[in-house]
Design a protein around this motif. Structure first.
Motif, PDB file in Angstrom:
ATOM      1  N   HIS A   1      -1.211  -9.213   8.120  1.00 41.93           N
ATOM      2  CA  HIS A   1      -0.401  -8.862   9.688  1.00 41.93           C
ATOM      3  C   HIS A   1      -1.664 -10.653   9.690  1.00 41.93           C
ATOM      4  O   HIS A   1      -2.915 -11.129   8.957  1.00 41.93           O
ATOM      5  CB  HIS A   1      -1.771  -8.582  10.083  1.00 41.93           C
TER       6      HIS A   1
ATOM      7  N   ALA B   1     -16.519  -9.391   8.595  1.00 36.90           N
ATOM      8  CA  ALA B   1     -15.768  -7.749   9.079  1.00 36.90           C
ATOM      9  C   ALA B   1     -16.346  -6.861   8.291  1.00 36.90           C
ATOM     10  O   ALA B   1     -15.582  -7.417   6.287  1.00 36.90           O
ATOM     11  CB  ALA B   1     -14.824  -7.317   9.541  1.00 36.90           C
TER      12      ALA B   1
ATOM     13  N   ARG C   1      -2.901   8.108  23.286  1.00 37.77           N
ATOM     14  CA  ARG C   1      -3.062   7.615  22.023  1.00 37.77           C
ATOM     15  C   ARG C   1      -4.168   7.195  21.428  1.00 37.77           C
ATOM     16  O   ARG C   1      -4.510   7.243  20.229  1.00 37.77           O
ATOM     17  CB  ARG C   1      -2.192   5.898  22.439  1.00 37.77           C
TER      18      ARG C   1
ATOM     19  N   GLU D   1       1.494  -0.803  18.644  1.00 37.65           N
ATOM     20  CA  GLU D   1       1.042  -0.067  20.069  1.00 37.65           C
ATOM     21  C   GLU D   1       1.051  -1.218  21.215  1.00 37.65           C
ATOM     22  O   GLU D   1       0.107  -0.908  21.954  1.00 37.65           O
ATOM     23  CB  GLU D   1       0.687   1.104  19.681  1.00 37.65           C
TER      24      GLU D   1
ATOM     25  N   GLU E   1      -6.249   1.950   9.012  1.00 44.18           N
ATOM     26  CA  GLU E   1      -5.233   0.960   9.133  1.00 44.18           C
ATOM     27  C   GLU E   1      -5.522   0.175  10.346  1.00 44.18           C
ATOM     28  O   GLU E   1      -5.397  -1.597  10.228  1.00 44.18           O
ATOM     29  CB  GLU E   1      -3.669   1.477   9.026  1.00 44.18           C
ATOM     30  N   HIS E   2      -5.647   0.612  11.744  1.00 38.26           N
ATOM     31  CA  HIS E   2      -5.916  -0.615  13.462  1.00 38.26           C
ATOM     32  C   HIS E   2      -7.209  -1.129  12.963  1.00 38.26           C
ATOM     33  O   HIS E   2      -7.080  -2.151  13.028  1.00 38.26           O
ATOM     34  CB  HIS E   2      -6.130   0.309  14.296  1.00 38.26           C
TER      35      HIS E   2
ATOM     36  N   TRP F   1      -6.366  -4.166   9.884  1.00 32.97           N
ATOM     37  CA  TRP F   1      -6.197  -5.022  10.813  1.00 32.97           C
ATOM     38  C   TRP F   1      -6.878  -5.392  11.811  1.00 32.97           C
ATOM     39  O   TRP F   1      -7.007  -6.955  11.582  1.00 32.97           O
ATOM     40  CB  TRP F   1      -4.833  -5.021  11.128  1.00 32.97           C
TER      41      TRP F   1
ATOM     42  N   ASP G   1       8.952   4.997  15.465  1.00 30.62           N
ATOM     43  CA  ASP G   1       7.706   5.346  14.809  1.00 30.62           C
ATOM     44  C   ASP G   1       7.169   7.377  14.797  1.00 30.62           C
ATOM     45  O   ASP G   1       6.900   7.106  13.034  1.00 30.62           O
ATOM     46  CB  ASP G   1       6.491   5.336  16.111  1.00 30.62           C
TER      47      ASP G   1
ATOM     48  N   ARG H   1       6.823   8.462  10.668  1.00 29.88           N
ATOM     49  CA  ARG H   1       5.536   9.705  10.178  1.00 29.88           C
ATOM     50  C   ARG H   1       6.549  10.776   9.247  1.00 29.88           C
ATOM     51  O   ARG H   1       5.518  11.379   8.430  1.00 29.88           O
ATOM     52  CB  ARG H   1       4.939   9.779  11.075  1.00 29.88           C
TER      53      ARG H   1
ATOM     54  N   ALA I   1     -10.241  -5.946  11.274  1.00 29.92           N
ATOM     55  CA  ALA I   1     -11.079  -6.555  10.264  1.00 29.92           C
ATOM     56  C   ALA I   1     -10.236  -8.296   9.735  1.00 29.92           C
ATOM     57  O   ALA I   1     -11.822  -9.046   9.939  1.00 29.92           O
ATOM     58  CB  ALA I   1     -11.283  -5.741   9.479  1.00 29.92           C
ATOM     59  N   GLU I   2      -9.571  -8.037   9.758  1.00 25.70           N
ATOM     60  CA  GLU I   2      -8.696  -9.534   8.839  1.00 25.70           C
ATOM     61  C   GLU I   2      -8.539  -9.919  10.123  1.00 25.70           C
ATOM     62  O   GLU I   2      -8.306 -11.186   9.939  1.00 25.70           O
ATOM     63  CB  GLU I   2      -7.149  -8.368   8.413  1.00 25.70           C
ATOM     64  N   GLU I   3      -8.346  -9.809  11.214  1.00 24.25           N
ATOM     65  CA  GLU I   3      -8.010 -10.483  12.936  1.00 24.25           C
ATOM     66  C   GLU I   3      -9.170 -11.729  12.961  1.00 24.25           C
ATOM     67  O   GLU I   3      -9.493 -12.517  12.405  1.00 24.25           O
ATOM     68  CB  GLU I   3      -7.970 -10.197  13.945  1.00 24.25           C
TER      69      GLU I   3
ATOM     70  N   ARG J   1       0.961  -1.361  -0.306  1.00 24.63           N
ATOM     71  CA  ARG J   1       0.214  -0.537   0.345  1.00 24.63           C
ATOM     72  C   ARG J   1       1.174   1.023  -0.143  1.00 24.63           C
ATOM     73  O   ARG J   1       1.933   1.189   0.702  1.00 24.63           O
ATOM     74  CB  ARG J   1      -0.624   0.002   1.356  1.00 24.63           C
TER      75      ARG J   1
ATOM     76  N   GLY K   1      -2.765 -13.730  13.544  1.00 31.37           N
ATOM     77  CA  GLY K   1      -2.842 -13.221  14.260  1.00 31.37           C
ATOM     78  C   GLY K   1      -2.188 -12.546  15.229  1.00 31.37           C
ATOM     79  O   GLY K   1      -2.775 -11.087  14.451  1.00 31.37           O
TER      80      GLY K   1
ATOM     81  N   ARG L   1      -7.416  -0.671  24.006  1.00 29.19           N
ATOM     82  CA  ARG L   1      -6.810  -0.259  23.744  1.00 29.19           C
ATOM     83  C   ARG L   1      -7.157   0.777  22.319  1.00 29.19           C
ATOM     84  O   ARG L   1      -6.106   1.999  22.697  1.00 29.19           O
ATOM     85  CB  ARG L   1      -5.683  -1.199  23.127  1.00 29.19           C
TER      86      ARG L   1
ATOM     87  N   ARG M   1      -4.393  -5.962   3.399  1.00 33.21           N
ATOM     88  CA  ARG M   1      -5.459  -6.925   3.821  1.00 33.21           C
ATOM     89  C   ARG M   1      -5.760  -8.094   2.464  1.00 33.21           C
ATOM     90  O   ARG M   1      -5.435  -8.089   1.136  1.00 33.21           O
ATOM     91  CB  ARG M   1      -6.781  -6.417   3.874  1.00 33.21           C
ATOM     92  N   GLY M   2      -5.788  -9.423   3.121  1.00 29.55           N
ATOM     93  CA  GLY M   2      -6.352 -10.797   2.326  1.00 29.55           C
ATOM     94  C   GLY M   2      -5.069 -11.025   1.718  1.00 29.55           C
ATOM     95  O   GLY M   2      -4.763 -12.565   1.093  1.00 29.55           O
TER      96      GLY M   2
ATOM     97  N   ARG N   1      -4.695   5.871  10.954  1.00 26.16           N
ATOM     98  CA  ARG N   1      -3.699   5.415  12.192  1.00 26.16           C
ATOM     99  C   ARG N   1      -5.165   4.628  12.236  1.00 26.16           C
ATOM    100  O   ARG N   1      -4.953   3.558  12.110  1.00 26.16           O
ATOM    101  CB  ARG N   1      -2.975   6.131  12.843  1.00 26.16           C
TER     102      ARG N   1
ATOM    103  N   GLU O   1     -11.671 -11.650  10.121  1.00 25.02           N
ATOM    104  CA  GLU O   1     -11.860 -12.665   9.386  1.00 25.02           C
ATOM    105  C   GLU O   1     -11.488 -14.522   9.403  1.00 25.02           C
ATOM    106  O   GLU O   1     -11.958 -15.494   9.121  1.00 25.02           O
ATOM    107  CB  GLU O   1     -11.693 -11.923   8.262  1.00 25.02           C
ATOM    108  N   GLU O   2     -10.058 -14.040  10.469  1.00 21.24           N
ATOM    109  CA  GLU O   2      -9.341 -15.493  10.184  1.00 21.24           C
ATOM    110  C   GLU O   2     -10.088 -16.301  11.758  1.00 21.24           C
ATOM    111  O   GLU O   2      -9.538 -17.446  10.996  1.00 21.24           O
ATOM    112  CB  GLU O   2      -7.817 -14.917  10.423  1.00 21.24           C
TER     113      GLU O   2
ATOM    114  N   ARG P   1       0.410   5.988  26.464  1.00 20.87           N
ATOM    115  CA  ARG P   1      -1.407   4.935  26.401  1.00 20.87           C
ATOM    116  C   ARG P   1      -2.203   5.319  26.083  1.00 20.87           C
ATOM    117  O   ARG P   1      -3.274   5.162  25.301  1.00 20.87           O
ATOM    118  CB  ARG P   1      -1.308   3.800  27.252  1.00 20.87           C
TER     119      ARG P   1
ATOM    120  N   SER Q   1       2.071  11.932  18.753  1.00 20.73           N
ATOM    121  CA  SER Q   1       1.755  11.741  17.152  1.00 20.73           C
ATOM    122  C   SER Q   1       0.209  11.927  17.143  1.00 20.73           C
ATOM    123  O   SER Q   1      -0.187  12.177  18.596  1.00 20.73           O
ATOM    124  CB  SER Q   1       1.839  10.424  17.278  1.00 20.73           C
TER     125      SER Q   1
END
Lengths: 143, 183
Positions: free
Chosen positions: A55, B89, B151, A89, B73-74, B77, A102, A106, B79-81, A6, A57, B52, A49-50, B70, B83-84, B148, B183
Motif C-alpha cells: 500500500h 509507528a 463495519r 472500505e 491488517e488495517h 497499513w 469481499d 473471505r 503504520a505504513e502510511e 503474506r 498513500g 472510519r 509492510r515495507g 482485519r 512511516e511514509e 459503514r 462480515s
C-alpha cells in the motif's frame, strides 16, 4: 520468478497474484510467508509492510502494481476500484460489487489453502476482466 | 467466537444459526505512532481513517481496536502510511490487565456506535413520511450508512437492532427478521 506474500490471502493479494501471472510473469510461483523476515532472497515481496509493492498513500497493492508497471488498461483500473473498496472500505470509489467480492474471498479463505484460493480466483478475475472489457467497449452491461 | 441464536421464520419454523463472531475476549491490537504536526494533510488523512475504523484513542499517539485479522491488517497499513509521511509507528497485540480496564475502553466505543445507530433510526422514521421517490432514496442512503457503522461496530449495542428495525419498517418489510450474513 518467485513472488512472496503474506499467508491468508484475501481480495488484494489474490487479485495481485492474478495480475502478476497475466501481465508481469506468466511463470510466477507464489510463496506464502508470515512476515517480511521470511521472504526468500530470490522472491519479490508484495502486499507486505515495507515492500515496494505494498500500500502506498491511498493505494492498495493492486493499484501500486498497476502504477509501478505502467499498466494503464482502463479495465484493470475498474477492477482496481473493486479490489480497493473490498480491501480498504474507504468509499474512495463507487464499487458496489466490492461487498460481494469481499464475502466470496473471505469464504474461500476459510475453506481452502492459499494455493487453492489463487487457483479458484484466477478464472474469476479472467471472467470479470472479459465482462468489464465488453461493457467498456459496448458502453453498458453486456448481459 | 460466535453466539448461537434461535430465530423463528414463518415459513421455515425455528432455525439455529451463529451470529457474527465477536473477537477473542481480551485481545487488542494497538497502534503506537508519532507523526509530525506539519504538513497537516497526512494527519488529517490518518484522523479520517481512525474515524472510519472506529478506533479507541487511548492516549496521544496510541489507538486500539479489538484484535482480529482485519483490524490488524488495517492498523498495519496505517503504520505504513504514517512511516511514509515521515513518522514512526508500531503495531502491537496486547491484553488489558483487568476486565474493568477493558470495559472502560469498550464503553466509549459502544456509546459512539449507539449514537450513530440512533441517528440512523431517527432519520429512517423521518423518511417514512416522505413521498416516493425520496423515500427510496433515503432508504438506500441509510442502508449504506448502516453498513459503514456496522463495519466499525465490534460489540453490537442494542441500538443496532433498533436501527435495523427502523430500516426494515422504512422498506415496508414484515417484522420477521430475515437471516443475514455480515462480515
Amino acid at each position: 520468478m518467485r513472488w512472496a506474500t503474506r499467508a491468508g490471502v484475501h481480495i488484494d493479494r489474490s487479485a495481485c497474484a492474478w495480475l502478476i501471472v497475466r501481465h508481469l510473469d506468466p511463470q510466477a510461483q507464489f510463496v506464502f510467508v508470515s512476515g517480511p523476515d521470511e521472504v526468500p532472497d530470490d522472491a519479490t515481496a508484495f502486499d507486505m509492510r515495507g515492500a515496494e509493492l505494498g500500500h502506498h498513500g491511498s493505494d492498495c497493492t493492486f493499484e501500486t502494481i498497476l502504477r509501478r508497471y505502467d499498466l494503464a488498461d482502463p479495465v484493470l483500473w475498474r477492477i482496481a476500484a473493486i479490489v480497493h473498496e473490498a480491501d480498504l472500505e474507504d468509499d474512495h470509489y463507487d464499487a458496489p460489487e466490492a461487498a460481494g467480492f469481499d464475502l466470496i474471498l473471505r469464504a474461500l479463505a476459510l475453506a481452502h489453502t492459499d494455493k487453492e484460493v489463487l487457483s479458484m480466483t484466477a478464472p474469476i478475475f479472467d471472467a470479470v476482466y472479459g465482462y468489464i472489457r465488453r461493457s467498456v467497449i459496448a458502453g453498458g452491461n453486456p448481459a | 467466537m460466535g453466539r448461537l441464536v434461535l430465530q423463528w421464520y414463518r415459513n421455515r419454523g425455528y432455525m439455529v444459526f451463529m451470529v457474527d463472531s465477536v473477537p477473542a475476549p481480551g485481545e487488542w491490537v494497538f497502534l503506537t505512532y508519532r507523526l509530525p504536526r506539519v504538513p497537516s494533510a497526512p494527519r488529517l488523512a490518518l484522523w479520517r481513517k481512525f474515524k472510519r475504523l472506529g478506533v479507541a484513542q487511548l492516549a496521544d499517539g496510541l489507538v486500539a481496536l479489538p484484535a482480529d485479522v482485519r483490524t490488524r491488517e488495517h492498523l498495519e497499513w496505517a503504520a505504513e502510511e504514517i512511516e511514509e509521511a515521515g513518522g514512526t509507528a508500531g503495531v502491537w497485540v496486547a491484553r488489558p490487565s483487568t476486565r474493568a480496564l477493558e470495559r472502560s475502553v469498550i464503553e466509549p466505543m459502544n456509546e459512539a456506535r449507539a449514537g450513530e445507530y440512533a441517528e440512523i433510526a431517527r432519520q429512517a422514521q423521518l423518511a417514512r413520511d416522505a413521498a416516493e421517490p425520496e423515500r427510496t432514496r433515503g432508504l438506500r442512503r441509510l442502508r449504506a450508512q448502516m453498513r459503514r457503522v456496522e463495519r466499525r461496530d465490534f460489540f453490537r449495542p442494542p441500538q443496532r437492532e433498533q436501527a435495523r428495525q427502523a430500516l426494515k419498517d422504512l422498506a415496508g418489510q414484515e417484522l420477521v427478521a430475515p437471516m443475514e450474513v455480515s462480515s
